[in-house]
Design an enzyme around this catalytic site. Structure first.
Site, PDB file in Angstrom:
ATOM      1  N   ARG A   3       1.081  -1.124  -0.145  1.00 53.27           N
ATOM      2  CA  ARG A   3      -0.003  -0.052   0.096  1.00 53.27           C
ATOM      3  C   ARG A   3       0.853   1.201   0.049  1.00 53.27           C
ATOM      4  NH1 ARG A   3      -3.664  -0.057   5.020  1.00 53.27           N
ATOM      5  NH2 ARG A   3      -4.720  -1.674   3.830  1.00 53.27           N
TER       6      ARG A   3
ATOM      7  N   ARG B  93      -1.354   6.641   9.712  1.00 53.65           N
ATOM      8  CA  ARG B  93      -1.286   6.318   8.431  1.00 53.65           C
ATOM      9  C   ARG B  93      -1.694   7.276   7.273  1.00 53.65           C
ATOM     10  NH1 ARG B  93      -3.940   0.684   8.411  1.00 53.65           N
ATOM     11  NH2 ARG B  93      -2.685  -0.517  10.030  1.00 53.65           N
TER      12      ARG B  93
ATOM     13  N   LYS C  35      -3.266   0.994  15.014  1.00 53.03           N
ATOM     14  CA  LYS C  35      -3.340   1.960  13.740  1.00 53.03           C
ATOM     15  C   LYS C  35      -3.818   3.292  14.298  1.00 53.03           C
ATOM     16  CE  LYS C  35      -5.696  -0.838  11.415  1.00 53.03           C
ATOM     17  NZ  LYS C  35      -6.953  -1.835  10.644  1.00 53.03           N
TER      18      LYS C  35
ATOM     19  N   LYS D 169      -5.332   7.048  12.428  1.00 55.40           N
ATOM     20  CA  LYS D 169      -5.804   7.705  11.219  1.00 55.40           C
ATOM     21  C   LYS D 169      -6.046   9.068  11.237  1.00 55.40           C
ATOM     22  CE  LYS D 169      -7.189   3.228   9.444  1.00 55.40           C
ATOM     23  NZ  LYS D 169      -8.198   2.332   8.884  1.00 55.40           N
TER      24      LYS D 169
ATOM     25  N   CYS E 207     -15.545  -3.016   0.300  1.00 56.75           N
ATOM     26  CA  CYS E 207     -13.830  -3.320   0.304  1.00 56.75           C
ATOM     27  C   CYS E 207     -13.410  -4.388  -0.294  1.00 56.75           C
ATOM     28  CB  CYS E 207     -13.810  -3.465   2.022  1.00 56.75           C
ATOM     29  SG  CYS E 207     -14.357  -5.296   2.329  1.00 56.75           S
TER      30      CYS E 207
ATOM     31  N   CYS F 290      -8.107 -10.735   1.304  1.00 55.97           N
ATOM     32  CA  CYS F 290      -8.346 -10.380   2.776  1.00 55.97           C
ATOM     33  C   CYS F 290      -8.358 -11.717   3.573  1.00 55.97           C
ATOM     34  CB  CYS F 290      -9.521  -9.491   2.915  1.00 55.97           C
ATOM     35  SG  CYS F 290      -9.496  -8.884   4.674  1.00 55.97           S
TER      36      CYS F 290
ATOM     37  N   CYS G 293     -16.612  -8.204   6.279  1.00 59.65           N
ATOM     38  CA  CYS G 293     -16.448  -8.493   7.761  1.00 59.65           C
ATOM     39  C   CYS G 293     -16.623  -7.142   8.574  1.00 59.65           C
ATOM     40  CB  CYS G 293     -15.221  -9.109   8.053  1.00 59.65           C
ATOM     41  SG  CYS G 293     -13.867  -8.050   8.614  1.00 59.65           S
TER      42      CYS G 293
ATOM     43  N   CYS H 109     -13.870  -1.745   6.499  1.00 56.89           N
ATOM     44  CA  CYS H 109     -12.881  -0.916   5.842  1.00 56.89           C
ATOM     45  C   CYS H 109     -13.403  -0.011   4.656  1.00 56.89           C
ATOM     46  CB  CYS H 109     -11.970  -1.859   4.984  1.00 56.89           C
ATOM     47  SG  CYS H 109     -10.960  -2.799   6.142  1.00 56.89           S
TER      48      CYS H 109
HETATM   49 FE1  SRM Z   1      -8.870  -1.909   6.505  1.00 60.08          FE
HETATM   50  C1  SRM Z   1      -7.562  -4.433   8.240  1.00 60.08           C
HETATM   51  C2  SRM Z   1      -8.141  -3.343   3.521  1.00 60.08           C
HETATM   52  C3  SRM Z   1      -9.471   1.251   5.154  1.00 60.08           C
HETATM   53  C4  SRM Z   1     -10.422  -0.805   9.320  1.00 60.08           C
HETATM   54  N1  SRM Z   1      -7.931  -3.677   6.065  1.00 60.08           N
HETATM   55  C5  SRM Z   1      -7.472  -4.647   6.761  1.00 60.08           C
HETATM   56  C6  SRM Z   1      -6.593  -5.807   5.876  1.00 60.08           C
HETATM   57  C7  SRM Z   1      -5.053  -5.277   5.937  1.00 60.08           C
HETATM   58  C8  SRM Z   1      -6.846  -7.014   6.677  1.00 60.08           C
HETATM   59  C9  SRM Z   1      -5.721  -7.650   7.536  1.00 60.08           C
HETATM   60  O1  SRM Z   1      -5.504  -7.030   8.585  1.00 60.08           O
HETATM   61  O2  SRM Z   1      -5.230  -8.840   7.261  1.00 60.08           O
HETATM   62  C10 SRM Z   1      -7.432  -5.405   4.766  1.00 60.08           C
HETATM   63  C11 SRM Z   1      -6.667  -5.803   3.619  1.00 60.08           C
HETATM   64  C12 SRM Z   1      -7.282  -6.350   2.387  1.00 60.08           C
HETATM   65  C13 SRM Z   1      -6.717  -6.444   1.178  1.00 60.08           C
HETATM   66  O3  SRM Z   1      -6.443  -7.560   0.514  1.00 60.08           O
HETATM   67  O4  SRM Z   1      -6.287  -5.560   0.498  1.00 60.08           O
HETATM   68  C14 SRM Z   1      -7.792  -4.052   4.656  1.00 60.08           C
HETATM   69  N2  SRM Z   1      -8.756  -1.144   4.598  1.00 60.08           N
HETATM   70  C15 SRM Z   1      -8.543  -2.105   3.667  1.00 60.08           C
HETATM   71  C16 SRM Z   1      -8.577  -1.170   2.330  1.00 60.08           C
HETATM   72  C17 SRM Z   1      -7.857  -1.420   1.255  1.00 60.08           C
HETATM   73  C18 SRM Z   1     -10.387  -1.412   2.053  1.00 60.08           C
HETATM   74  C19 SRM Z   1     -10.510  -0.985   0.638  1.00 60.08           C
HETATM   75  O5  SRM Z   1     -11.224  -1.590   0.076  1.00 60.08           O
HETATM   76  O6  SRM Z   1     -10.460   0.233   0.083  1.00 60.08           O
HETATM   77  C20 SRM Z   1      -8.537   0.226   2.897  1.00 60.08           C
HETATM   78  C21 SRM Z   1      -7.089   0.786   2.839  1.00 60.08           C
HETATM   79  C22 SRM Z   1      -6.986   2.084   3.135  1.00 60.08           C
HETATM   80  C23 SRM Z   1      -5.633   2.758   3.249  1.00 60.08           C
HETATM   81  O7  SRM Z   1      -5.415   2.984   2.031  1.00 60.08           O
HETATM   82  O8  SRM Z   1      -4.946   2.932   4.176  1.00 60.08           O
HETATM   83  C24 SRM Z   1      -9.034  -0.056   4.415  1.00 60.08           C
HETATM   84  N3  SRM Z   1      -9.749  -0.231   7.173  1.00 60.08           N
HETATM   85  C25 SRM Z   1     -10.055   0.868   6.484  1.00 60.08           C
HETATM   86  C26 SRM Z   1     -11.024   1.781   6.959  1.00 60.08           C
HETATM   87  C27 SRM Z   1     -11.631   2.827   6.207  1.00 60.08           C
HETATM   88  C28 SRM Z   1     -10.733   4.224   6.717  1.00 60.08           C
HETATM   89  O9  SRM Z   1      -9.830   4.121   7.396  1.00 60.08           O
HETATM   90  O10 SRM Z   1     -11.427   5.372   6.303  1.00 60.08           O
HETATM   91  C29 SRM Z   1     -11.241   1.283   8.100  1.00 60.08           C
HETATM   92  C30 SRM Z   1     -12.284   1.801   9.349  1.00 60.08           C
HETATM   93  C31 SRM Z   1     -11.732   2.887   9.964  1.00 60.08           C
HETATM   94  C32 SRM Z   1     -10.875   2.458  11.295  1.00 60.08           C
HETATM   95  O11 SRM Z   1      -9.794   2.316  11.162  1.00 60.08           O
HETATM   96  O12 SRM Z   1     -11.568   2.338  12.334  1.00 60.08           O
HETATM   97  C33 SRM Z   1     -10.609   0.111   8.289  1.00 60.08           C
HETATM   98  N4  SRM Z   1      -8.907  -2.602   8.488  1.00 60.08           N
HETATM   99  C34 SRM Z   1      -9.799  -1.920   9.468  1.00 60.08           C
HETATM  100  C35 SRM Z   1      -9.734  -2.989  10.640  1.00 60.08           C
HETATM  101  C36 SRM Z   1     -10.448  -2.490  12.123  1.00 60.08           C
HETATM  102  C37 SRM Z   1      -9.748  -1.711  12.826  1.00 60.08           C
HETATM  103  C38 SRM Z   1     -10.036  -1.875  14.025  1.00 60.08           C
HETATM  104  O13 SRM Z   1     -10.200  -0.794  14.761  1.00 60.08           O
HETATM  105  O14 SRM Z   1     -10.700  -2.695  14.736  1.00 60.08           O
HETATM  106  C39 SRM Z   1      -8.964  -4.062  10.493  1.00 60.08           C
HETATM  107  C40 SRM Z   1      -8.584  -5.236  11.112  1.00 60.08           C
HETATM  108  C41 SRM Z   1      -7.336  -4.904  12.063  1.00 60.08           C
HETATM  109  O15 SRM Z   1      -6.814  -3.680  12.122  1.00 60.08           O
HETATM  110  O16 SRM Z   1      -7.338  -5.624  12.894  1.00 60.08           O
HETATM  111  C42 SRM Z   1      -8.611  -3.740   8.973  1.00 60.08           C
HETATM  112 FE1  SF4 Z   2     -11.099  -7.371   4.865  1.00 63.94          FE
HETATM  113 FE2  SF4 Z   2     -13.051  -7.058   6.478  1.00 63.94          FE
HETATM  114 FE3  SF4 Z   2     -11.308  -5.139   5.777  1.00 63.94          FE
HETATM  115 FE4  SF4 Z   2     -13.128  -5.958   4.179  1.00 63.94          FE
HETATM  116  S1  SF4 Z   2     -13.682  -5.116   5.952  1.00 63.94           S
HETATM  117  S2  SF4 Z   2     -10.973  -5.644   3.539  1.00 63.94           S
HETATM  118  S3  SF4 Z   2     -13.108  -8.476   4.572  1.00 63.94           S
HETATM  119  S4  SF4 Z   2     -10.791  -6.506   6.995  1.00 63.94           S
END
Ligand code: SRM
Ligand code: SF4
Length: 576
Positions: free
Chosen positions: A82, A151, A212, A214, A441, A447, A486, A490
């Protein structure tokens, strides 16, 4: 002076991840050895945590997992990378390099993320270093794009809109640079940089952050960055055309676990106002409060939102005032109108054109229907070819998985339109407003946490939902629909007027009632339902919306007024 005391690293009490960070020699771990090992496509367990700080995740192809297990093969490991791209901006020349890297190592596919950047998927271990070095040739890095650090900083990418927007975009870069980890590990490992023995992390310390972190900056009335979903939000307050300062928001976040009331999505709380020259100190101090007070014993409770709810907002403000040495001024008035992108061409005062494209599910890839990857590369060629030194035109990522071709001269407009047409790339003029407002997402197959499809499934479900909207005569009303595989959130599904959150293959929880401006999360309406059940549940809601909607009332507000769900004001309401 606050009476609450910060936590100090304690290997007996704290999670294994904390130990891995402490023992990583400032994010070096054993990554060099892991990369060299030829007996597996994976890297060592501890390095899988450390590599996140370098902007990469180890993954495996989940479509092939069962078959590989049957054949007694290890999972098909690969890496996601990323980029860090504050405000989402890259020149056309940079885009060409990034796309070329995807051609060489990432299956000619780029993923636009919900935080304004690009991801490369499916990079195998032996190509990982070449890929990161290739990205670096565009002067783009992936430092801190993942991991327990700050981030990518989001901001409205169309900064020609006003002088205020231009100032705000500069702030996204300034904040991102200011909060970068100090370690030289990234340069040593990926770019063969000189080895530096001692590194200090003046902002983060050895344990970095508990989780993390943000940050986003919004310019009202557009909440395109979904400011309330961030650990820190800055809302630009204007003074005429210039920036007067920022309202400061803290404690937003989406992640939760199904049926676990300890975890919940939370909209950020507005805690005050600061002047531009105070902003860096304010964001750094908030981050340091989280560094010192965040939960390092239970990772699922380690985000700033839980630290704040533990301290209370007033308690948090007191601790912050200790770190700052002063208190924030009262917040200034502001209001938002929507949280989506605006499509099509706009012209800025300097006579340049900017075109927001609709990219289906944020995936830049050639398919039978449209050749997005090839077409965009041709647009980049055209813009770079026209310039001396590649300065003509930019590719900017929106916070909603779309792309803006920016700074286009009048002369190039028609040629770009022609390329887009030839490759069937949408400029958002034929889709329904609901589709244009939708987000999904990544989920399967990359993922590791996905429980259900999202990116690959939402377009099909939308076809059916659009039929319903059409039948009820409400196809022209924008309804925010978001889907995730899930509950991690995201695609920020809890800020959607209709949110689908994956529970199991083909099964989703249905959430209703977020606001159209992104300042209220939704609430569970139906649990664990399949497509037929989803459509059955939505049918009477749409019928009733068509019949009883007040003029200009949004779907999210309507379902609350009609009592389908109650409004969620804080974390405990979400599960009540
Ligand atoms: Fe996310 C984890 C993809 C934005 C909350 N996110 C992941 C992982 C890395 C899965 C993993 O931990 O193994 C995913 C990788 C999937 C893949 O194959 O690419 C993933 N997140 C994404 C992306 C690519 C989704 C998308 O389709 O665009 C976004 C990348 C953003 C970036 O450029 O940095 C993405 N993730 C977000 C957002 C939205 C935002 O930030 O505005 C959130 C919700 C906001 C937040 O952080 O609360 C988000 N991602 C999570 C979480 C839950 C965090 C938590 O507080 O519980 C996880 C799981 C974790 O961290 O354990 C996670
Ligand atoms: Fe993966 Fe869940 Fe984030 Fe979708 S919402 S990219 S399934 S961690």
């Amino acid at each position: 002076m606050s009476k609450v005391k910060p936590t100090i690293y304690d290997p007996k009490k704290h999670t294994a991840v904390e130990g891995i960070k402490v023992n990583s020699n400032y994010l070096r771990g054993t990554l060099q050895q892991s990369l060299q090992s030829e007996i597996t496509g994976a890297i060592a367990d501890d390095d899988q945590m450390i590599i996140k700080f370098h902007g990469s995740y180890q993954q495996d192809d989940r479509d092939l997992r069962a078959e590989r297990r049957k054949q007694k093969l290890e999972p098909l490991y690969s890496f996601m990378i990323r980029a860090r791209l504050p405000g989402g901006v890259a020149s056309a020349a940079q885009y060409k390099v990034l796309a070329k890297v995807a051609q060489d190592y990432g299956h000619s596919s780029l993923r636009l993320t919900t935080r304004q950047t690009y991801q490369w998927h499916g990079v195998v271990k032996r190509d990982l270093k070449k890929t990161i070095a290739g990205i670096n040739k565009a002067l783009v890095d992936s430092i801190a794009a993942c991991g327990d650090v700050n981030r990518n900083v989001m901001a409205n990418p169309l900064f020609e809109q006003s002088k205020l927007h231009t100032e705000v975009y500069a702030w996204s870069k300034k904040i991102s640079e200011h909060l970068l980890p100090n370690t030289n590990a990234y340069h040593e490992i990926w770019l063969d940089g000189e080895k530096v023995e001692s590194t200090e992390e003046p902002i983060y310390g050895k344990t970095y952050l508990p989780r993390k972190f943000k940050i986003a900056i919004a310019v009202p009335p557009n909440n395109d960055v979904d400011i309330y979903a961030n650990d820190i939000g800055l809302i630009a307050i204007p003074d005429g055309e210039k920036l007067k300062g920022f309202n400061i928001l803290v404690g937003g976040g989406m992640g939760s676990s199904h049926n676990d009331p300890e975890t919940y999505p939370r909209v950020a709380s507005v805690i005050g106002f600061c002047k531009p020259d105070e902003a860096l100190k304010v964001v750094e101090s908030i981050l340091k409060v989280q560094r010192d007070y965040g939960n390092r014993e239970v990772r699922k409770l380690a985000r700033l939102k839980y630290t704040i709810d533990g301290l209370t907002v007033e308690g948090f403000k007191e601790v912050l005032a200790d770190y700052l040495g002063w208190s924030l001024a009262p917040a200034q008035p502001f209001s938002f109108e929507h949280n989506g992108d605006r499509y099509g061409w706009i012209k800025s005062d300097d006579g340049k054109w900017h075109l927001t494209l609709y990219i289906h599910s944020g995936r830049i890839k050639d398919t039978e229907q449209s050749q997005v990857f090839t077409g965009l590369l041709k647009v980049a060629d055209l813009l770079v070819g026209e310039s001396d030194g590649g300065q003509n035109g930019e590719f900017r990522c929106s916070p909603n998985q779309n792309l803006i071709i920016s700074n286009v001269s009048e002369d190039n407009k028609a040629a770009i339109e022609k390329i887009l047409k030839q490759h069937n790339i949408s400029i958002g003029q034929t889709e329904t407003p609901t589709r244009l407002n939708s987000l999904a997402c990544v989920a399967f197959p990359t993922c590791a946490l996905a429980m259900a499809e999202a990116e690959r499934y939402l377009p099909t479900l939308l076809d059916k939902i659009e039929e319903q909207l059409e039948r009820h005569g409400i196809a022209d009303v924008p309804i925010n629909i978001r889907m995730t595989g899930c509950p991690n959130g995201c695609a920020r599904p809890y800020l959607a007027e209709i949110g689908f959150v994956g529970k199991a293959p083909g099964k989703y929880n249905l959430y209703l009632g977020a606001s159209h401006t992104g300042d209220r999360v939704n609430k569970l309406y139906r649990e664990n339902i399949n497509e037929a059940e989803i459509l059955k549940e939505l049918e009477p809601l749409f019928a009733s919306f068509a019949e009883l909607r007040k003029p200009t009332e949004s779907f999210g507000d309507f379902v609350i007024r009609q009592g389908y769900v109650s409004a969620v004001h804080n974390g405990s309401d979400f599960h009540a």
